[in-house]
Design an enzyme around this catalytic site. Structure first.
Site, mmCIF file in Angstrom:
data_model
loop_
_atom_site.group_PDB
_atom_site.id
_atom_site.type_symbol
_atom_site.label_atom_id
_atom_site.label_comp_id
_atom_site.label_asym_id
_atom_site.label_seq_id
_atom_site.Cartn_x
_atom_site.Cartn_y
_atom_site.Cartn_z
ATOM 1 N N GLY A 153 14.235 -5.313 -34.031
ATOM 2 C CA GLY A 153 13.800 -5.903 -35.313
ATOM 3 C C GLY A 153 13.232 -4.390 -36.362
ATOM 4 O O GLY A 153 13.892 -3.985 -36.953
ATOM 5 N N CYS A 154 11.942 -4.209 -36.175
ATOM 6 C CA CYS A 154 11.185 -3.215 -37.268
ATOM 7 C C CYS A 154 11.923 -1.848 -36.775
ATOM 8 O O CYS A 154 11.807 -0.959 -37.702
ATOM 9 C CB CYS A 154 9.944 -3.351 -36.950
ATOM 10 S SG CYS A 154 9.127 -4.819 -37.478
#
Length: 214
Positions: A153-154
């Site tokens: 994700g990030c």
């Protein structure tokens, strides 16, 4: 399996090496209680080694006066409204990413210093909706060393954003992690082929130790 994928993409012209630049900064993505604390639905003890390896990098970066940045995520009810909030069910009121909650605070073992900015980001990338661009330009940074979570994700989103801005983008293999081992390995392979150089912890430490104080 991963080597077969790598060979396929390398034959197609992916996977070049950009290397380290001259003026690095270290960014620590989302090593907050929400991702580390067992009381949180996002929490995972799998990230403890990531935390400890990030601390090793912080020690070296601070000694060399390399800029250090931290991120976390925190949402008010209105920020979690709409389609985004309907997809991200953990953003509901009373959740582990509520603005003002203890869960969105950085792990105290990181020992963030007053001069090290904390970016509260509303999306996966550290660049989205934050002044990160401006901070990096102001410090004349050309190399972004990425640590933290989550790989799928990030970390991935921040690496893509940094790559698109033409930074030397480095993801430290032992200092990033994910709640899913499969998601971690698949995304780390893809990041290395598309957006960043995935580099070992010791190589990164050696690079940082060779930098003069900024």
């Amino acid at each position: 399996m991963y080597e077969e994928v790598r060979e396929l993409y390398e034959r197609s012209g992916f996977g070049g090496r950009m290397g380290f630049g001259e003026r690095p900064a270290l960014v620590v993505i989302d090593l907050a209680r929400s991702w580390l604390d067992d009381e949180s639905p996002q929490g995972s003890s799998r990230l403890e080694p990531v935390l400890h390896n990030t601390i090793k990098l912080l020690e070296v970066a601070r000694k060399r006066d390399c800029p250090v940045f931290f991120t976390t995520m925190a949402f008010t009810p209105w920020e979690a409204a709409g389609p985004y909030g309907r997809k991200m069910l953990h953003l509901g009121e009373g959740g582990s990413l509520d603005a003002g909650s203890k869960m969105v605070e950085l792990d105290p073992r990181l020992e963030r210093r007053p001069e090290e900015p904390l970016l509260v980001k509303p999306r996966a990338s550290a660049f989205w909706g934050t002044p990160f661009d401006s901070y990096l330009i102001g410090r004349n940074v050309d190399t972004l060393i990425i640590t933290g979570c989550s790989t799928s994700g990030c970390i991935r989103a921040t690496a893509e954003s940094a790559h698109n801005r033409n930074f030397h983008t480095i993801v430290v293999r032992e200092a990033v992690g994910d709640r899913s081992p499969l998601a971690h390995e698949v995304n780390l392979t893809d990041i290395d082929l598309r957006y960043a150089d995935v580099v070992g912890l010791e190589e990164t430490i050696t690079y940082l130790e060779g930098k003069n104080a900024q």
